[in-house]
Design a protein around this motif. Sequence first.
Motif, PDB file in Angstrom:
ATOM      1  N   ILE A 185      -5.540  -4.576  12.745  1.00 34.69           N
ATOM      2  CA  ILE A 185      -4.860  -6.061  12.403  1.00 34.69           C
ATOM      3  C   ILE A 185      -4.668  -6.664  13.623  1.00 34.69           C
ATOM      4  O   ILE A 185      -4.751  -6.088  14.814  1.00 34.69           O
ATOM      5  CB  ILE A 185      -3.382  -5.487  11.989  1.00 34.69           C
ATOM      6  N   GLU A 217       2.070  -5.795   4.541  1.00 28.80           N
ATOM      7  CA  GLU A 217       0.512  -5.802   4.184  1.00 28.80           C
ATOM      8  C   GLU A 217       0.457  -6.488   2.733  1.00 28.80           C
ATOM      9  O   GLU A 217      -0.406  -7.074   2.614  1.00 28.80           O
ATOM     10  CB  GLU A 217       0.178  -4.413   4.247  1.00 28.80           C
ATOM     11  N   GLN A 218       1.450  -6.098   1.848  1.00 30.93           N
ATOM     12  CA  GLN A 218       1.363  -6.481   0.503  1.00 30.93           C
ATOM     13  C   GLN A 218       1.364  -8.250   0.183  1.00 30.93           C
ATOM     14  O   GLN A 218       0.766  -8.824  -0.237  1.00 30.93           O
ATOM     15  CB  GLN A 218       2.397  -6.018  -0.570  1.00 30.93           C
ATOM     16  N   SER A 262       1.351 -10.564   2.942  1.00 30.16           N
ATOM     17  CA  SER A 262       0.541 -11.290   3.892  1.00 30.16           C
ATOM     18  C   SER A 262      -0.494 -10.913   4.374  1.00 30.16           C
ATOM     19  O   SER A 262      -1.233 -11.499   5.216  1.00 30.16           O
ATOM     20  CB  SER A 262       1.851 -11.924   5.155  1.00 30.16           C
ATOM     21  N   THR A 263      -1.035  -9.722   4.077  1.00 29.78           N
ATOM     22  CA  THR A 263      -1.917  -9.037   4.771  1.00 29.78           C
ATOM     23  C   THR A 263      -2.092  -9.126   6.279  1.00 29.78           C
ATOM     24  O   THR A 263      -3.023  -9.480   6.837  1.00 29.78           O
ATOM     25  CB  THR A 263      -3.550  -9.546   4.246  1.00 29.78           C
ATOM     26  N   TRP A 264      -0.905  -9.049   6.735  1.00 29.69           N
ATOM     27  CA  TRP A 264      -0.603  -9.089   8.392  1.00 29.69           C
ATOM     28  C   TRP A 264      -0.798 -10.387   9.101  1.00 29.69           C
ATOM     29  O   TRP A 264      -1.586 -10.378   9.877  1.00 29.69           O
ATOM     30  CB  TRP A 264      -1.393  -7.923   9.048  1.00 29.69           C
ATOM     31  N   GLN A 265      -0.709 -11.591   8.364  1.00 29.85           N
ATOM     32  CA  GLN A 265      -0.699 -12.727   8.920  1.00 29.85           C
ATOM     33  C   GLN A 265       0.569 -13.313   8.911  1.00 29.85           C
ATOM     34  O   GLN A 265       1.731 -13.502   8.050  1.00 29.85           O
ATOM     35  CB  GLN A 265      -1.527 -13.926   7.883  1.00 29.85           C
ATOM     36  N   PRO A 293       1.218 -16.792   6.680  1.00 27.19           N
ATOM     37  CA  PRO A 293       0.042 -16.599   5.625  1.00 27.19           C
ATOM     38  C   PRO A 293      -0.728 -17.943   5.081  1.00 27.19           C
ATOM     39  O   PRO A 293       0.132 -18.652   4.735  1.00 27.19           O
ATOM     40  CB  PRO A 293       0.566 -15.661   4.430  1.00 27.19           C
ATOM     41  N   ARG A 346       0.140   1.331  -0.656  1.00 25.40           N
ATOM     42  CA  ARG A 346      -0.059   0.987   0.745  1.00 25.40           C
ATOM     43  C   ARG A 346       0.856   2.017   1.665  1.00 25.40           C
ATOM     44  O   ARG A 346       0.608   2.417   2.620  1.00 25.40           O
ATOM     45  CB  ARG A 346       0.335  -0.253   1.044  1.00 25.40           C
TER      46      ARG A 346
END
Length: 339
Positions: free
Chosen positions: A18, A52-53, A55-58, A61, A330
């Motif tokens: 990430i 993670e669910q 924003s997928t680590w943004q 987002p 996850r």
Amino acid sequence: MTEAQARTLLLQLLPSRISDRNGWADDILSAFTHLRIPYTAEYFCAANSIIEQESTWQGDPTVPGLPDIAWKKIGEKAWEKHVPLIAVKTALLKTSPDGRSYKERIDTLRTEREMNSIFEDLSADAARLGLPLSMSNPIHTGGPMQVSVAFAEAHARTTPYPYPLKSTIRDAVFTRRGGVYFGVAILLQYPMQYSDMLYRFADYNAGRYASRNAAFQSALARVSGKKVALDGDLLAYVNGTASKTPSDVEQALFAIEGKLGMGRDAIRRDLLTEKTIGFGQTQLYRKVFALAEANGRTMPRAVLPNIELVSPKITRKLTTAWFAKRVEGRYQTCMARGG
């Protein structure tokens, strides 16, 4: 464990690829420290899995199709006030506080943080633009954990926000640090011991104690023989306030009030505690489960709420159970990184 040991553990649990792992670790650990959440692999992985669910680590987002969503919201407001959309679009050709026209900003929207900023400016600038309609902000959730703005504002009224506040709590939700802080709070800062983290993930999506309440609904359906929605809401609500109109749960309870040995006022009194840990200790809760288990059958104390998710950002049929199970997957991956 010390804060230094907690950071070492957290870095071990974060995905390796990430962007800005150290920055994420700083914000997550800071949230745990300020909120006094125990430093454990289970809790770190729970927070990591929601991030993670959602924003997928943004940190901010991106949302596909956001300009269309924004114009639809504006169109709905115009229609409610019988204002032609063309008139609104003409007004939005005027310059906004950042130097660009409102129309240009809307047409190039990429993130919810940008959309929130636009509607905050529109709300303050409506008179100058000559818009005869309220441009109140339609964004209700945001940030890397998709936190409810209403929750964040309520939390800040009882627990001082620990970071320097540049503008408003609403704006803080859309930052990585603020979004993580309030997300960890709603996920972990309430007293509920579930047998599986899966139910805490469901609560994150459906509301605190929703999984416990859905289990109560399941037990009630068995005792009463009535159809009861397993949605985690025991009362009917209008704009977040409990309605006087009896819910399906109340109607099912009224049908067995003789078995319960409780009057309608007592039933209502206990149901009003449904959003608190205390409901699990009420006379009503204990009696319904006692009746449901009278023949020796054990009823679960947590059930995944059956709720279909509705949002302009959702383009297919999704449910709270789907969400919880995705996050659970996850979570298990994260826990495996801890050895």
